[in-house]
Design a protein around this motif. Structure first.
Motif, PDB file in Angstrom:
ATOM      1  N   GLU A  69      36.570-107.600 -49.813  1.00 12.60           N
ATOM      2  CA  GLU A  69      36.669-106.217 -49.327  1.00 12.60           C
ATOM      3  C   GLU A  69      36.441-106.174 -47.822  1.00 12.60           C
ATOM      4  OE1 GLU A  69      33.929-103.915 -51.583  1.00 12.60           O
ATOM      5  OE2 GLU A  69      35.022-104.160 -53.458  1.00 12.60           O
ATOM      6  N   HIS A  70      36.683-107.283 -47.165  1.00  8.80           N
ATOM      7  CA  HIS A  70      36.434-107.386 -45.725  1.00  8.80           C
ATOM      8  C   HIS A  70      37.442-106.508 -44.981  1.00  8.80           C
ATOM      9  CE1 HIS A  70      35.464-109.125 -41.850  1.00  8.80           C
ATOM     10  NE2 HIS A  70      34.490-109.802 -42.414  1.00  8.80           N
TER      11      HIS A  70
ATOM     12  N   ASN B 101      25.479-111.636 -47.634  1.00 10.61           N
ATOM     13  CA  ASN B 101      26.784-111.058 -47.979  1.00 10.61           C
ATOM     14  C   ASN B 101      27.467-110.656 -46.677  1.00 10.61           C
ATOM     15  OD1 ASN B 101      28.954-109.438 -48.752  1.00 10.61           O
ATOM     16  ND2 ASN B 101      27.879-108.655 -50.559  1.00 10.61           N
ATOM     17  N   LEU B 102      28.225-111.588 -46.094  1.00  4.56           N
ATOM     18  CA  LEU B 102      28.780-111.349 -44.759  1.00  4.56           C
ATOM     19  C   LEU B 102      29.851-110.255 -44.774  1.00  4.56           C
ATOM     20  CD1 LEU B 102      31.820-112.702 -43.997  1.00  4.56           C
ATOM     21  CD2 LEU B 102      30.562-114.768 -44.507  1.00  4.56           C
ATOM     22  N   VAL B 103      30.531-110.055 -45.906  1.00  6.74           N
ATOM     23  CA  VAL B 103      31.545-109.006 -45.971  1.00  6.74           C
ATOM     24  C   VAL B 103      30.892-107.634 -45.866  1.00  6.74           C
ATOM     25  CG1 VAL B 103      33.297-107.905 -47.416  1.00  6.74           C
ATOM     26  CG2 VAL B 103      33.186-110.403 -47.269  1.00  6.74           C
ATOM     27  N   PHE B 104      29.833-107.413 -46.660  1.00  2.00           N
ATOM     28  CA  PHE B 104      29.119-106.136 -46.576  1.00  2.00           C
ATOM     29  C   PHE B 104      28.525-105.963 -45.183  1.00  2.00           C
ATOM     30  CE2 PHE B 104      25.369-103.490 -46.667  1.00  2.00           C
ATOM     31  CZ  PHE B 104      25.793-102.377 -47.372  1.00  2.00           C
ATOM     32  N   PHE B 105      27.917-107.036 -44.658  1.00  2.00           N
ATOM     33  CA  PHE B 105      27.287-106.988 -43.337  1.00  2.00           C
ATOM     34  C   PHE B 105      28.297-106.620 -42.261  1.00  2.00           C
ATOM     35  CE2 PHE B 105      25.629-109.878 -39.734  1.00  2.00           C
ATOM     36  CZ  PHE B 105      25.059-108.791 -39.069  1.00  2.00           C
ATOM     37  N   ASP B 106      29.448-107.303 -42.236  1.00  2.00           N
ATOM     38  CA  ASP B 106      30.450-107.049 -41.196  1.00  2.00           C
ATOM     39  C   ASP B 106      31.031-105.640 -41.325  1.00  2.00           C
ATOM     40  OD1 ASP B 106      32.183-108.321 -38.985  1.00  2.00           O
ATOM     41  OD2 ASP B 106      33.658-107.445 -40.331  1.00  2.00           O
ATOM     42  N   ASN B 107      31.314-105.231 -42.561  1.00  2.00           N
ATOM     43  CA  ASN B 107      31.856-103.874 -42.764  1.00  2.00           C
ATOM     44  C   ASN B 107      30.873-102.814 -42.262  1.00  2.00           C
ATOM     45  OD1 ASN B 107      34.181-104.855 -43.936  1.00  2.00           O
ATOM     46  ND2 ASN B 107      33.523-104.484 -46.038  1.00  2.00           N
ATOM     47  N   ARG B 108      29.601-102.981 -42.610  1.00  2.00           N
ATOM     48  CA  ARG B 108      28.583-101.993 -42.217  1.00  2.00           C
ATOM     49  C   ARG B 108      28.348-102.030 -40.707  1.00  2.00           C
ATOM     50  NH1 ARG B 108      27.091 -97.191 -43.266  1.00  2.00           N
ATOM     51  NH2 ARG B 108      24.863 -96.766 -43.198  1.00  2.00           N
TER      52      ARG B 108
ATOM     53  N   LYS C 223      40.367 -97.829 -36.540  1.00  2.00           N
ATOM     54  CA  LYS C 223      40.207 -98.544 -35.268  1.00  2.00           C
ATOM     55  C   LYS C 223      38.980 -99.453 -35.250  1.00  2.00           C
ATOM     56  CE  LYS C 223      39.282 -97.458 -30.389  1.00  2.00           C
ATOM     57  NZ  LYS C 223      39.138 -96.352 -29.418  1.00  2.00           N
ATOM     58  N   LYS C 224      37.858 -98.977 -35.787  1.00  2.00           N
ATOM     59  CA  LYS C 224      36.602 -99.722 -35.700  1.00  2.00           C
ATOM     60  C   LYS C 224      36.659-101.064 -36.433  1.00  2.00           C
ATOM     61  CE  LYS C 224      34.488 -96.336 -37.821  1.00  2.00           C
ATOM     62  NZ  LYS C 224      33.453 -95.472 -38.457  1.00  2.00           N
ATOM     63  N   TYR C 225      37.629-101.215 -37.353  1.00  2.00           N
ATOM     64  CA  TYR C 225      37.721-102.467 -38.107  1.00  2.00           C
ATOM     65  C   TYR C 225      38.700-103.472 -37.496  1.00  2.00           C
ATOM     66  CZ  TYR C 225      35.215 -99.766 -41.574  1.00  2.00           C
ATOM     67  OH  TYR C 225      34.277 -98.993 -42.204  1.00  2.00           O
ATOM     68  N   LEU C 226      39.418-103.071 -36.454  1.00  2.00           N
ATOM     69  CA  LEU C 226      40.284-104.018 -35.749  1.00  2.00           C
ATOM     70  C   LEU C 226      39.434-104.884 -34.845  1.00  2.00           C
ATOM     71  CD1 LEU C 226      43.173-101.548 -34.905  1.00  2.00           C
ATOM     72  CD2 LEU C 226      43.208-103.351 -36.640  1.00  2.00           C
ATOM     73  N   GLU C 227      39.876-106.144 -34.623  1.00  2.00           N
ATOM     74  CA  GLU C 227      38.985-107.092 -33.944  1.00  2.00           C
ATOM     75  C   GLU C 227      38.704-106.765 -32.492  1.00  2.00           C
ATOM     76  OE1 GLU C 227      42.909-109.545 -34.461  1.00  2.00           O
ATOM     77  OE2 GLU C 227      41.863-107.981 -35.541  1.00  2.00           O
ATOM     78  N   ASP C 228      39.606-106.036 -31.839  1.00  2.00           N
ATOM     79  CA  ASP C 228      39.299-105.616 -30.467  1.00  2.00           C
ATOM     80  C   ASP C 228      40.152-104.407 -30.090  1.00  2.00           C
ATOM     81  OD1 ASP C 228      41.849-106.476 -29.279  1.00  2.00           O
ATOM     82  OD2 ASP C 228      41.108-108.517 -29.540  1.00  2.00           O
ATOM     83  N   GLU C 229      39.817-103.824 -28.935  1.00  2.00           N
ATOM     84  CA  GLU C 229      40.505-102.617 -28.469  1.00  2.00           C
ATOM     85  C   GLU C 229      41.985-102.876 -28.199  1.00  2.00           C
ATOM     86  OE1 GLU C 229      39.149 -99.487 -27.995  1.00  2.00           O
ATOM     87  OE2 GLU C 229      37.327-100.234 -28.945  1.00  2.00           O
TER      88      GLU C 229
END
Length: 373
Positions: A161-162, A10-17, A197-203
């Motif tokens: 829910e990504h 489940n890549l969505v759960f994995f990426d979110n976590r 912020k933590k969910y944006l792809e970069d700083e």
């Protein structure tokens, strides 16, 4: 079940976590005992299955149960063949290669094109594809097309829910809202991105959200907040060593100081912008700096110098095939100061025509026309 059997991740759960815990790919790879590239492929959906023993280690590190990491409905995570075909067609039609090449984002470009060609494209990547097509459209001032791409990105976010896709979509929603003059909606969207912020792809995306917030606060009349957010963005971009973004943020700061009538600070900010334009070689930046030097000089009642800078800006924008209301407004202000009201009104009226999709600029020019008559 043997350890060699592989389970759909489940890549969505994995990426979110992964983002919630603010982990690093290299660290996670070491802890599990796999190559860093393997973790990257899990996160992007290039590798869709995981060994049972690695799943157990991953669940322990992510502080979740194994069930959370197992995908039960494959259709909810991957795009359909027709969705992939449409995405690939859009890449071809809009010549993404030509649009993104000047930005130097080769890995991004290659990744998007490759992803569109692979079977079982993850829905999250499809969402990001539409988000980037949206950006390409609004960067060319094609707001109607940008709205269409945004609508497609929103449709995708409803299927997943990504949180990275949701954050990027919110960012595009905020940008288009600001262009349309919906400042409250824009501020709400940008603040969502800053808070997540933590969910944006970069700083860099986070810093851009700060700078964009500064611009919208200025348009809303809150110059103190505008300056505060531009300075925060500038500090971020300095840390990231991003001269192109710095040039844009310094122009935003210049604009706020100019409206506040702190002309020396505005001039200094514009000079800082120009220094970073030279480092990044962003051609558009030269035109923007010439325009703001012109506006500052007009505010100082040095109208001939202001007009000379306007001509430099006009020449640069003609080279780049950029036609915007602010250019006409800047020239008109200088001409009005020189007593050439008929010529000024001609420029203002031209600016009014091209500014219809942008309410803030449109209102500024309307007021200048009224004052000039």
């Amino acid at each position: 079940m043997s350890n060699e059997e592989k389970i759909l991740l489940n890549l969505v759960f994995f990426d979110n976590r992964f983002r919630e815990l603010e982990l690093k790919q290299w660290w996670l790879a070491v802890e599990i005992g796999v190559d860093r590239k393997t973790v990257g492929r899990w996160l992007t959906g290039q590798t869709k299955r995981i060994r049972k023993d690695n799943l157990k280690k991953l669940s322990e590190i992510l502080e979740c149960i194994e069930e959370d990491l197992i995908l039960k409905d494959e259709a909810s995570q991957f795009a359909s063949a027709s969705e992939q075909k449409e995405a690939a067609k859009l890449i071809e039609q809009d010549n993404l290669l030509e649009i993104l090449t000047p930005t130097g984002k080769w890995p991004l470009l290659a990744g998007l094109i490759k992803a569109s060609m692979e079977p079982n494209l993850p829905v999250s990547l499809l969402g990001q594809l539409y988000n980037f097509l949206c950006i390409c459209a609004w960067r060319q001032s094609d707001l109607d097309k940008a709205e269409l791409y945004l609508k497609k990105a929103i449709e995708v976010t409803r299927k997943t829910e990504h949180k990275s896709v949701i954050a990027r979509t919110k960012l595009n929603e905020a940008t288009l809202a600001s262009f349309r003059g919906n400042n409250d909606q824009a501020i709400e969207g940008y603040l969502y991105c800053v808070d997540n912020k933590k969910y944006l792809e970069d700083e860099g995306v986070y810093a851009s959200a700060l700078s964009n917030l500064g611009c919208v606060y200025q348009e809303s009349g809150d110059l103190a907040k505008s300056i505060e957010f531009q300075l925060r963005a500038i500090n971020e971009f300095i840390e990231q060593a991003k001269p192109l973004n710095l040039s844009i943020a310094y122009i935003g700061l210049c604009d706020a100081y100019l409206e506040k009538k702190e002309l020396d600070k505005a001039w200094q900010a514009c000079e800082q912008s120009l220094e970073n334009v030279k480092l990044s070689q962003m051609q558009r930046g030269y035109g923007d700096c010439y325009l703001f030097f012109s506006l500052i000089l007009s505010a100082k009642e040095k109208y001939q110098e202001a007009y000379d800078h306007y001509l430099k800006a006009k020449e640069k924008f003609q080279e780049l095939d950029i036609d915007e209301g602010r250019t006409y407004r800047t020239g008109g202000v200088a001409l009005a100061g020189l007593g050439k009201k008929d010529e000024a009104l001609k420029l203002f009226n031209q600016g009014l025509k091209v500014s219809k999709p942008f309410p803030h600029e449109y209102k500024l020019i309307q007021k200048l026309i009224k004052d000039c008559k």
